[in-house]
Motif scaffolding. Sequence first.
Motif, short mmCIF file in Angstrom:
data_model
loop_
_atom_site.label_atom_id
_atom_site.label_comp_id
_atom_site.label_asym_id
_atom_site.label_seq_id
_atom_site.Cartn_x
_atom_site.Cartn_y
_atom_site.Cartn_z
N ASP A 191 0.84 -1.12 -0.01
CA ASP A 191 -0.15 0.00 -0.03
C ASP A 191 0.76 1.28 -0.05
O ASP A 191 1.64 1.27 0.87
CB ASP A 191 -1.00 0.04 1.14
N GLY A 214 0.01 -8.56 -12.15
CA GLY A 214 -1.17 -8.52 -11.32
C GLY A 214 -1.20 -7.22 -10.79
O GLY A 214 -1.03 -6.15 -11.10
N GLU A 215 -1.89 -7.03 -9.48
CA GLU A 215 -2.07 -5.94 -8.89
C GLU A 215 -0.80 -5.09 -8.52
O GLU A 215 -0.68 -3.87 -8.28
CB GLU A 215 -2.84 -6.25 -7.61
N ARG A 218 -0.58 -3.12 -11.48
CA ARG A 218 -1.49 -2.04 -11.60
C ARG A 218 -1.20 -0.99 -10.70
O ARG A 218 -1.40 0.01 -10.79
CB ARG A 218 -2.85 -2.75 -11.01
N ALA A 219 -0.51 -1.40 -9.50
CA ALA A 219 -0.22 -0.19 -8.27
C ALA A 219 0.89 0.80 -8.84
O ALA A 219 0.82 1.78 -8.41
CB ALA A 219 0.21 -1.02 -7.20
N LEU A 238 -2.90 -7.36 -18.76
CA LEU A 238 -3.10 -6.33 -18.27
C LEU A 238 -2.23 -5.21 -18.51
O LEU A 238 -2.44 -3.96 -18.68
CB LEU A 238 -2.42 -6.57 -16.48
#
Length: 302
Positions: A191, A214-215, A218-219, A238
Motif C-alpha cells: 500500500d 497482477g495488482e 497495476r499499483a 494487464l
Amino acid sequence: MKAYGFTAFGGPENEAMLDLPVPSPGPGELLVRVRAAGVNPGDWKLREGGYGDTVLPAALGREVAGTVVGLGPGVDGFAIGDEVFGGTPGMVGGWAEQALVLASFAAHRPEGVSPADAAGLPVAAGTAYDALNGLDLAPGSTLLVNGAGGGVGVVTLQLARARGLVVIGTASKGKHDLVASYGAIPVEYGDGVAERIRTAAPQGVDAVFDTVGGEALRAVAGVLSDTSRLATIADRSLAAELGGHGVERDRSTAVLSALAGLVADGALDPHVTEIRPLDEAGAALAIVEAGHTRGKVAIRVS
C-alpha cells in the motif's frame, strides 16, 4: 539419460526424476552435454500447463551451458568439444545430462565465465537486455523496475545503470540492500507504493519494466504519464489494458555473446545465489516458485 521433469500437468507432485532417451540434434541444433542449467518461473508455469501442449513425460529447463557433443544439419560456427551456452528448443529439455540447444540462440562460453553464470544468461539476462533495448531510454532517464530483486530484476538494474539511467527498484524490504548494491533506489512493495516511487523520483518516471504482473503492476502503472512506456514480462493482458506491452525477445547469438562479454569483463554479475545438483532440481524449482529468490537459481548437472 537422467533428467528431471514432470509426468502430468499440475503441481509439484507431478515432478519426477526421469529416464529419457538421448535426443538427436535436428537441423540448426546442437547436442550438448549439460554442465549447468538455469531455473526460471516459466519452468513451473510449464509444469502447470500454462504454455499449451507438451509431450509427456518432459524434462524441464530452458537454458543450459555445456559441451557440444553433436551437431545437427546446417550448423555453422560450432564444433564438437566447444564450450557453449544457450536456449533449448521450445521450453523443455535442459535439466538433463544431455540437451538440445538452438544454434541460433547459442554462443561460446568465455573461459572466465562459469557454467552456472553462463546458464543463467539466455532467459533472465537476455530478457533484461531485450527489454532495455525495446524501451530505448536516453542516458539520464528514470526507469522503474517492478520486482527488482529476482533473476531478471538484478540484471536489469546493472544493465540500466551501465546505460546511464536513474533506476528505482520495487522489492521486499529484505532485498533493499541487494537493490541498492547495484546502484538503484529501493522502494518497498505494498500500500502506498506509487507515492513512495514519486517521492524517490520527484523528476518523474520515464518508463516501467515489470517482472511481477497482477495488482503489483497495476499499483505502479499510475506513476507514468505515458503508459506506452510500460513493458512487462509477467502480465501482457494487464499491460495491454493499461496501455503498455510485452517484451519482444531477440534470441540470438549476438545478444548472448554481448552478455557473456559483460560477465567476462566484470561489468555484469548474473547473481547466481543458489546452485543445486540435478537430483535436487525439485528443491531448486520450489525456491523459484515461492517467489522469494535473491537473484538467480541454477542446477549443476556435471
